[in-house]
Design an enzyme around this catalytic site. Sequence first.
Site, short mmCIF file in Angstrom:
data_model
loop_
_atom_site.label_atom_id
_atom_site.label_comp_id
_atom_site.label_asym_id
_atom_site.label_seq_id
_atom_site.Cartn_x
_atom_site.Cartn_y
_atom_site.Cartn_z
N ALA A 87 0.53 1.14 22.61
CA ALA A 87 -0.46 0.56 21.71
C ALA A 87 -1.78 0.35 22.42
CB ALA A 87 0.07 -0.76 21.18
N LEU B 188 -31.46 30.54 -15.10
CA LEU B 188 -32.59 29.61 -15.21
C LEU B 188 -32.26 28.31 -14.48
CD1 LEU B 188 -33.54 30.12 -18.97
CD2 LEU B 188 -34.14 31.48 -16.97
N ARG C 221 -33.20 14.10 -17.43
CA ARG C 221 -32.20 13.19 -17.98
C ARG C 221 -31.12 12.79 -16.96
NH1 ARG C 221 -31.55 17.08 -23.17
NH2 ARG C 221 -32.49 18.52 -21.68
C1 UD1 Z 1 -31.36 24.79 -23.99
C2 UD1 Z 1 -31.67 25.60 -25.25
C3 UD1 Z 1 -30.79 25.06 -26.39
C4 UD1 Z 1 -29.32 25.16 -26.01
C5 UD1 Z 1 -29.05 24.49 -24.67
C6 UD1 Z 1 -27.66 24.84 -24.21
C7 UD1 Z 1 -34.04 26.21 -25.09
C8 UD1 Z 1 -35.41 25.94 -25.59
N1 UD1 Z 1 -33.08 25.45 -25.58
O1 UD1 Z 1 -31.73 23.46 -24.23
O2 UD1 Z 1 -31.04 25.80 -27.58
O3 UD1 Z 1 -28.52 24.58 -27.03
O4 UD1 Z 1 -29.97 24.93 -23.66
O5 UD1 Z 1 -27.27 24.15 -23.07
O6 UD1 Z 1 -33.87 27.10 -24.31
N2 UD1 Z 1 -35.34 25.74 -17.17
C9 UD1 Z 1 -36.18 26.53 -16.41
N3 UD1 Z 1 -37.53 26.44 -16.63
C10 UD1 Z 1 -38.07 25.62 -17.57
C11 UD1 Z 1 -37.19 24.83 -18.34
C12 UD1 Z 1 -35.82 24.92 -18.11
O7 UD1 Z 1 -35.75 27.27 -15.54
O8 UD1 Z 1 -39.30 25.61 -17.70
C13 UD1 Z 1 -33.89 25.82 -16.90
C14 UD1 Z 1 -33.27 24.48 -16.54
O9 UD1 Z 1 -33.26 24.29 -15.13
C15 UD1 Z 1 -31.85 24.60 -17.11
C16 UD1 Z 1 -31.99 25.57 -18.26
O10 UD1 Z 1 -33.24 26.23 -18.09
O11 UD1 Z 1 -30.93 25.12 -16.16
C17 UD1 Z 1 -31.96 24.89 -19.62
O12 UD1 Z 1 -32.99 23.92 -19.69
P1 UD1 Z 1 -32.81 22.53 -20.44
O13 UD1 Z 1 -34.10 21.82 -20.38
O14 UD1 Z 1 -31.60 21.84 -19.98
O15 UD1 Z 1 -32.59 23.05 -21.95
P2 UD1 Z 1 -31.85 22.28 -23.13
O16 UD1 Z 1 -32.71 21.23 -23.67
O17 UD1 Z 1 -30.48 21.90 -22.72
CA CA Z 2 -29.46 21.87 -20.83
#
Ligand code: UD1
Ligand code: CA
Length: 446
Positions: free
Chosen positions: A376, A7, A14
């Site tokens: 030099a 993903l 952030r």
């Molecule tokens: C997520 C998990 C959380 C876990 C944490 C671990 C969910 C809802 N929560 O939270 O339980 O503890 O990871 O690190 O999954 N991404 C997409 N498409 C989207 C949203 C996100 O591809 O629509 C990808 C982001 O690029 C990222 C990953 O998913 O690489 C995680 O997304 P992020 O928003 O960082 O999730 P967390 O809030 O960290």
């Molecule tokens: Ca994350």
Amino acid sequence: MLAIAILAAGKGTRMKSELPKVLHPLAGKSLIDRVLSCTQGLKPNRKLIVVGHKANLVEDSLKNYQDLDFVLQQPQNGTGHAIQKLIPKLKGFKGELLVLNGDVPLLEEETLGSLIKFHKECKASVTFLSASLDSPKGYGRVFTDESGLVNKIIEERDCSEEQRKNKLINAGIYCFDWQQLLDVIKLLSNQNSQNELYLTDTISLLKKALHFEVNNPFEIKGINDRFQLSECELYIQEKLKSFWMSKGVSFVDPISCSLSEDSNFGTDVIIEPQTHLRGKCNIGNGCHLGPGSVITNSTLAENVFAIHSLINEATVGKNTSIGPFAHIRPESNISKNSKIGNFVEIKKSFIGEGTKINHLSYVGDSTLGKNINLGAGTITANYDGKNKHQTIIDDYAKTGANSVLVAPIKIGSHVTIGAGSTISKDIPDRSLVVERAKTIIRTKPD
Ligand code: UD1
Ligand code: CA
């Protein structure tokens, strides 16, 4: 059959960055590159990367990998929505789907192997990596029943105060039975604080959800902000330096130095403060680097000394001394026993054995023989405003201070050039040459 989905569609709000989060570098390698490289040995049948925010940039950064299937998620409505986008791509697929968060870069391949093995042995619907953290801030919390089955994962922002005290967290790395996930993935709702579809909500919808706790919590560290990025950098650096110390490399002030994972060292190497190795470097026995040197994609033979200098995409022979304040630029090859001294720049040049270029010189597009001494301020004038030209200097030649050699030019062997000369003709072997305006001395009128 094994499919892997990473993903990587999120913006990474952030991080407060123009660059998509998964492209931020960690010890010189992007987060997504790290995640992908730890899956190579699992030999998956399918590799899917979910991209969305600045998708082209993310795709471009991975062009060295083969067999990647990019899936566009537009807009990004959460991790569950990202997995929904895989449905058409995985039509007819049967087996395990390993889902990896693109922002969890320190995972070890071995851990993923154990996760898959455990999942299969237990015949679970899903098994995900978890950890018990002293400070679980920012992670989804994992709730289990008495038998150890997972009931649900609740995101931190959706937790009650009481639930937030739970230290068991979801690492964001899941092994799903794809057929079973397919039955529930469409049932997700966005009734949560972010109005997103959470992949974590599938856990309570699946028959048998298990978690697999990792021993080293750093391995599953997720990067959401630059603070966490710097913590991971520190972790990698400490690991690399400890490894090389155990192999016979000394660091005078380790905290001020950084290494890349693709660098190799011989024994009895001394690394002084503020010295950095980047890319693929090979450093021979007994080298003494720094203080203040940056070495990138270069090979140094034994006993090279490089103080306050930059060496980039170059090769340096044994017993050669570089610096202080030298700049060795790409495609340079400096032979053994030579000396490149104070404020000297070398570009795309071959420097023969025992040759000395001690002070204030520029040598570009040149081939120098052995035992030459450049005085030099000797400059190879290689650029006519349009094209670059070659300079050749043969063995045992000597140039006086402030010589300018206008390329293309060939200086023969054993030639001596007088100080302050500007030479624009080829000079035959064993000549003495000086080109200098006559000195005029007149008495000044009162
Ligand atoms: C997520 C998990 C959380 C876990 C944490 C671990 C969910 C809802 N929560 O939270 O339980 O503890 O990871 O690190 O999954 N991404 C997409 N498409 C989207 C949203 C996100 O591809 O629509 C990808 C982001 O690029 C990222 C990953 O998913 O690489 C995680 O997304 P992020 O928003 O960082 O999730 P967390 O809030 O960290
Ligand atoms: Ca994350």
